[in-house]
Design a protein around this motif. Sequence first.
Motif, short mmCIF file in Angstrom:
data_model
loop_
_atom_site.label_atom_id
_atom_site.label_comp_id
_atom_site.label_asym_id
_atom_site.label_seq_id
_atom_site.Cartn_x
_atom_site.Cartn_y
_atom_site.Cartn_z
N UNK A 80 -4.09 8.23 7.68
CA UNK A 80 -3.70 6.80 6.89
C UNK A 80 -2.53 6.38 7.96
N UNK A 124 10.31 22.32 -5.80
CA UNK A 124 10.46 21.22 -5.11
C UNK A 124 11.81 20.58 -5.53
N UNK A 172 -3.80 9.60 -5.92
CA UNK A 172 -3.30 8.40 -5.74
C UNK A 172 -3.43 7.53 -6.84
N UNK A 200 0.91 -1.14 0.02
CA UNK A 200 -0.14 -0.02 -0.07
C UNK A 200 0.93 1.37 0.14
N UNK A 230 2.88 7.04 -6.53
CA UNK A 230 1.94 7.70 -7.27
C UNK A 230 2.25 9.17 -7.27
N UNK A 231 1.40 10.07 -7.72
CA UNK A 231 1.37 11.52 -7.68
C UNK A 231 1.08 12.02 -6.29
N UNK A 232 0.37 11.12 -5.57
CA UNK A 232 0.14 11.66 -4.13
C UNK A 232 1.59 11.57 -3.26
N UNK A 259 -5.32 13.61 5.27
CA UNK A 259 -5.40 12.23 4.81
C UNK A 259 -4.14 11.59 5.32
N UNK A 289 -4.95 17.46 2.34
CA UNK A 289 -3.80 16.31 2.09
C UNK A 289 -3.28 15.97 3.42
N UNK A 346 3.10 18.34 -10.97
CA UNK A 346 2.50 18.53 -9.99
C UNK A 346 1.66 19.80 -10.03
N UNK A 367 6.09 14.87 -0.92
CA UNK A 367 7.46 15.43 -0.77
C UNK A 367 7.26 16.78 -1.23
N UNK A 368 6.50 17.26 -1.86
CA UNK A 368 6.28 18.79 -2.38
C UNK A 368 5.89 19.32 -1.11
N UNK A 390 4.57 12.01 -4.50
CA UNK A 390 5.36 13.12 -5.04
C UNK A 390 4.78 14.43 -4.37
N UNK A 391 3.33 14.57 -4.21
CA UNK A 391 2.73 15.57 -3.54
C UNK A 391 2.99 15.92 -2.20
N UNK A 451 2.69 1.65 -3.34
CA UNK A 451 1.86 2.36 -4.40
C UNK A 451 1.46 3.55 -4.11
N UNK A 452 1.47 4.07 -2.79
CA UNK A 452 1.26 5.32 -2.72
C UNK A 452 2.47 6.39 -3.04
#
Lengths: 405, 246
Positions: free
Chosen positions: A271, B93, B116, A231, A238-240, A267, A264, B104, A245-246, A242-243, A234-235
């Motif tokens: 989790x 970033x 996700x 899990x 994904x873009x999530x 979330x 965000x 992004x 990290x951003x 990277x988001x 996969x997170x």
Amino acid sequence: MERATPSPWSARFRSFTARLSSEKSTRENASFVLLAVLLLLVFPLGLDVFRLNLVGKYLTYAFVALGLVLCWGYGGILSLGQGVFFGLGGYCMAMFLKLEASDPKSTAIQSTPGIPDFMDWNQLKELPAFWVPFESLPFTLLAVLVVPGLLALVVGLAMFKRRVGGVYFAIITQAIASILSILIIGRQGYTGGVNGITDLKTLLGWDIRTDEAKVILYYVNAVLLLGAVLLGLSLIRSKLGRLLVALRDKEERVLFTGYDVASLKTFVFVLAAMLSAVGGAMFTLQVGFMSPSFVGIVPSIEMVICAAVGGRSSLFGAIYGSLLVNFGKTYFSESFPELWLFVIGFLFIAVVMVFPNGLAGLDLMKMRSFIESKLRRFQKPSVGLSIPKPAPSRPGVTAAPRSNG
Amino acid sequence: MFGEFLLRVEHLSVEFDGFKAVDDLTFYAAKNQICAIIGPNGAGKTTLLDLITGRTSPTSGEIRFKEADIGGLRENQIVRRGIGRKFQTPSVYEALTVFENLEMAYPDARTWLSAWSFRRSEAVVKKVEEVAELIYLKDKLHERAEKLSHGQKQWLEIGALLIQEPDLLLLDEPVAGMSVQDRELTAALLLELVKERAVVVVEHDMDFVRKIADRVTVLHQGKILMEGKMDAIQSDPRVVEVYLGH
């Protein structure tokens, strides 16, 4: 002739390490297989039931560490109160098991048979309303996730919508950990107080104290943990990921890119809380009790140290870190009980100052050039003088240095 | 479409503990125009951008964008209405590549669930490449942002705004710390960008301002000291005294 193969061992070593560090996702897949083999084969085959159960207990903390990697390592949100969620998950499970252990027949000597023993000792005459739903296993399994998740949701929204972050957030989570453990200890009749909920026996009639049950529960735990790693992978792929990290690096930029930063952050906090709760529930099942000593500030900080030792932005590091720190804890508390707190304090300082990326951050390339230099020296007599110029490809120069966030 | 002006700021004031950082300020920005805001340190330039983008709430006054009042909106809501802002220090970033930085900012997959399950589509790749070309970073797409030069980071941040196709660009010191050559390229970039939108630039570099600005607003102590063409501004004795003189 010799120039073509200047150093067979170092060449072989180089190609091996190059392959390891070539593609990040390949490396992650390899790490996953390695972990699966370790958890599903090596430990069960190599350890007796007592030690396996101990490893199973350590691995329940790995759930918390995994959550911290996502929340802290990736998202930059340091929570010093993950014990709260671990504890809530564990308590939900323990309540179900306790109710099953407190059937009227085995509690016949109590003044009120059919309620948990500690309630009887505290002069409670009937089961408190919030205990009643925990007679159902489906409800309990749901509650293991939902109760901590809801708490994290409320705390997350309350804090992040008001732009509370960083150190302030960490302090507040710590306060919550303190509050919850005080609450549990204070409301003895409802919670079992400082002793916790003990004397758990069966799960739907299946005795969880036997050796066989311990092995099975170990496997359930290991499979759930591997699922949690998948899990997480996969997170972060994904873009999530990277988001997150951003968010960690430039929160304001993310906000001014149109993202709802508070949602965000909430979330990922929820989790992490739910992952911790799964660990807590598995802890109760494997160890056979749950107590406030897993809820408060000290265990919460130990969990952060587990994640930090393994590498705060490495999912795999979190698991090895949890194993290592808890193994160390068991060893020290057995041999030098008074030293443990000093060790953990020292460890925390070392992790922050000397190797901030933990075990996972140990530079593969640096180690590689170090080992290669040793190998070269070892083989010097055979190749040393026949090379007029030094070999053009020096280790560590061609490949990009590995950095781990 | 929105009358003459895209952005109308009218009688805007903000007070911090009795200190008026922006004082009864009225300011307009129109499509196809580059507006430059200049002024000494503490004149209220960045505060004005903070007010427009929702980072600071005004004490009084009105901010209208495309005729709608955006006074009480949150930052991310204002961004979604079409106002992009570049910060004073380049904020990209560092741990992500140029491609990932631009991706992004692509206005899609903004909730946790959609992010996700986000898959890189043709449209995203095409748009990212298109913008990368515009900001002179096409051949750097797969480098990590931390490896870029200062100027390239500034461009990358502008690119991250462009990918959202904002109608109004607010740029806080876009050429600070740039080499002469990079300034030229940035000026060319802005002149290209303004063809489809309004641009507001806060800048100290007078040569740069002269090159790009259609209109210059001089701020001093939270008020507008003067407004007009660069030539008129530079010869005005009041402006010379507060700003250009030193």
